[in-house]
Design a protein around this motif. Structure first.
Motif, PDB file in Angstrom:
ATOM      1  N   PHE A 166       0.978  -1.217   0.137  1.00 38.42           N
ATOM      2  CA  PHE A 166      -0.001   0.072  -0.209  1.00 38.42           C
ATOM      3  C   PHE A 166       0.696   1.195   0.189  1.00 38.42           C
ATOM      4  O   PHE A 166       0.669   2.009  -0.827  1.00 38.42           O
ATOM      5  CB  PHE A 166      -0.973   0.334   1.275  1.00 38.42           C
ATOM      6  CG  PHE A 166      -1.812   1.315   1.396  1.00 38.42           C
ATOM      7  CD1 PHE A 166      -2.577   1.598   0.597  1.00 38.42           C
ATOM      8  CD2 PHE A 166      -1.223   2.313   2.367  1.00 38.42           C
ATOM      9  CE1 PHE A 166      -3.291   2.958   0.816  1.00 38.42           C
ATOM     10  CE2 PHE A 166      -1.699   3.352   2.489  1.00 38.42           C
ATOM     11  CZ  PHE A 166      -2.908   3.844   1.816  1.00 38.42           C
ATOM     12  N   HIS A 167       1.671   1.254   1.020  1.00 34.96           N
ATOM     13  CA  HIS A 167       2.529   2.702   0.928  1.00 34.96           C
ATOM     14  C   HIS A 167       3.280   2.739  -0.204  1.00 34.96           C
ATOM     15  O   HIS A 167       3.754   3.749  -0.770  1.00 34.96           O
ATOM     16  CB  HIS A 167       3.554   2.383   2.125  1.00 34.96           C
ATOM     17  CG  HIS A 167       2.949   2.356   3.419  1.00 34.96           C
ATOM     18  ND1 HIS A 167       2.394   3.598   4.170  1.00 34.96           N
ATOM     19  CD2 HIS A 167       2.671   1.705   4.323  1.00 34.96           C
ATOM     20  CE1 HIS A 167       1.868   3.356   5.220  1.00 34.96           C
ATOM     21  NE2 HIS A 167       1.869   1.913   5.461  1.00 34.96           N
ATOM     22  N   ASN A 168       3.942   1.519  -0.960  1.00 34.29           N
ATOM     23  CA  ASN A 168       4.633   1.735  -2.135  1.00 34.29           C
ATOM     24  C   ASN A 168       3.895   2.490  -3.153  1.00 34.29           C
ATOM     25  O   ASN A 168       4.218   3.057  -4.108  1.00 34.29           O
ATOM     26  CB  ASN A 168       5.276   0.409  -2.479  1.00 34.29           C
ATOM     27  CG  ASN A 168       6.411  -0.036  -1.655  1.00 34.29           C
ATOM     28  OD1 ASN A 168       7.243   0.893  -1.145  1.00 34.29           O
ATOM     29  ND2 ASN A 168       6.729  -1.235  -1.767  1.00 34.29           N
ATOM     30  N   LYS A 169       2.447   1.799  -3.171  1.00 30.13           N
ATOM     31  CA  LYS A 169       1.739   2.200  -4.442  1.00 30.13           C
ATOM     32  C   LYS A 169       1.454   3.781  -4.265  1.00 30.13           C
ATOM     33  O   LYS A 169       1.325   4.461  -5.252  1.00 30.13           O
ATOM     34  CB  LYS A 169       0.290   1.586  -4.321  1.00 30.13           C
ATOM     35  CG  LYS A 169       0.389   0.172  -4.820  1.00 30.13           C
ATOM     36  CD  LYS A 169      -0.964  -0.480  -4.877  1.00 30.13           C
ATOM     37  CE  LYS A 169      -0.682  -1.773  -5.184  1.00 30.13           C
ATOM     38  NZ  LYS A 169      -1.922  -2.711  -4.839  1.00 30.13           N
ATOM     39  N   VAL A 170       1.421   4.263  -2.988  1.00 23.75           N
ATOM     40  CA  VAL A 170       0.806   5.753  -2.696  1.00 23.75           C
ATOM     41  C   VAL A 170       2.306   6.741  -3.027  1.00 23.75           C
ATOM     42  O   VAL A 170       1.976   7.683  -3.678  1.00 23.75           O
ATOM     43  CB  VAL A 170       0.643   5.757  -1.002  1.00 23.75           C
ATOM     44  CG1 VAL A 170       0.726   7.387  -0.728  1.00 23.75           C
ATOM     45  CG2 VAL A 170      -0.725   5.175  -0.761  1.00 23.75           C
ATOM     46  N   TYR A 171       3.328   6.064  -2.644  1.00 25.80           N
ATOM     47  CA  TYR A 171       4.511   6.564  -3.088  1.00 25.80           C
ATOM     48  C   TYR A 171       4.865   6.763  -4.705  1.00 25.80           C
ATOM     49  O   TYR A 171       5.184   7.595  -5.117  1.00 25.80           O
ATOM     50  CB  TYR A 171       5.739   5.839  -2.407  1.00 25.80           C
ATOM     51  CG  TYR A 171       7.212   6.312  -3.138  1.00 25.80           C
ATOM     52  CD1 TYR A 171       7.592   7.599  -2.703  1.00 25.80           C
ATOM     53  CD2 TYR A 171       8.017   5.655  -3.915  1.00 25.80           C
ATOM     54  CE1 TYR A 171       8.721   8.117  -3.292  1.00 25.80           C
ATOM     55  CE2 TYR A 171       9.010   6.107  -4.455  1.00 25.80           C
ATOM     56  CZ  TYR A 171       9.338   7.623  -4.142  1.00 25.80           C
ATOM     57  OH  TYR A 171      10.726   7.800  -4.315  1.00 25.80           O
ATOM     58  N   GLU A 172       4.590   5.926  -5.235  1.00 24.41           N
ATOM     59  CA  GLU A 172       4.632   5.869  -6.849  1.00 24.41           C
ATOM     60  C   GLU A 172       3.533   6.654  -7.257  1.00 24.41           C
ATOM     61  O   GLU A 172       3.951   7.370  -8.283  1.00 24.41           O
ATOM     62  CB  GLU A 172       4.739   4.442  -7.198  1.00 24.41           C
ATOM     63  CG  GLU A 172       5.668   3.357  -6.972  1.00 24.41           C
ATOM     64  CD  GLU A 172       7.015   4.117  -7.638  1.00 24.41           C
ATOM     65  OE1 GLU A 172       7.023   4.598  -8.622  1.00 24.41           O
ATOM     66  OE2 GLU A 172       7.881   3.772  -6.697  1.00 24.41           O
ATOM     67  N   SER A 173       2.483   6.824  -6.696  1.00 24.10           N
ATOM     68  CA  SER A 173       1.570   7.773  -7.313  1.00 24.10           C
ATOM     69  C   SER A 173       1.898   9.278  -7.104  1.00 24.10           C
ATOM     70  O   SER A 173       1.857   9.855  -7.955  1.00 24.10           O
ATOM     71  CB  SER A 173       0.096   7.746  -6.530  1.00 24.10           C
ATOM     72  OG  SER A 173      -0.453   6.066  -6.980  1.00 24.10           O
ATOM     73  N   TYR A 174       2.260   9.583  -5.979  1.00 24.22           N
ATOM     74  CA  TYR A 174       2.722  10.902  -5.738  1.00 24.22           C
ATOM     75  C   TYR A 174       3.983  11.048  -6.620  1.00 24.22           C
ATOM     76  O   TYR A 174       4.122  12.180  -6.961  1.00 24.22           O
ATOM     77  CB  TYR A 174       3.095  11.044  -4.231  1.00 24.22           C
ATOM     78  CG  TYR A 174       1.850  11.432  -3.312  1.00 24.22           C
ATOM     79  CD1 TYR A 174       1.357  12.847  -3.504  1.00 24.22           C
ATOM     80  CD2 TYR A 174       1.202  10.594  -2.520  1.00 24.22           C
ATOM     81  CE1 TYR A 174      -0.016  13.249  -2.864  1.00 24.22           C
ATOM     82  CE2 TYR A 174       0.114  11.049  -1.959  1.00 24.22           C
ATOM     83  CZ  TYR A 174      -0.384  12.274  -2.020  1.00 24.22           C
ATOM     84  OH  TYR A 174      -1.545  12.696  -1.310  1.00 24.22           O
TER      85      TYR A 174
END
Length: 72
Positions: free
Chosen positions: A26-34
């Protein structure tokens, strides 16, 4: 956006709060989106290298805010 993904490893455990227990996927997906958004809208989302010292991170933030409010 404080960019620290490369220098940061989250330790999962029972003492973490609910947000931390969500998992690294989840945290990686949020990071990649930002990260994508910061590349698409560099004038709106500034990336700060948060792997630096507190003083260097603070200086980067101060510079971006000064440039934003008072011009470059």
């Amino acid at each position: 956006m404080c960019d620290i993904a490369a220098a940061f490893e989250r330790k999962m455990g029972a003492d973490n709060d609910r947000f931390e227990q969500i998992g690294m996927d989840f945290h990686n997906k949020v990071y990649e989106s930002y990260k994508e958004l910061s590349l698409k809208f560099p004038e709106r989302i500034k990336r700060i290298d948060a792997s630096k010292s507190k003083e260097e991170v603070s200086a980067q933030i101060d510079k971006y805010l000064t440039d934003y409010f008072y011009g470059e």
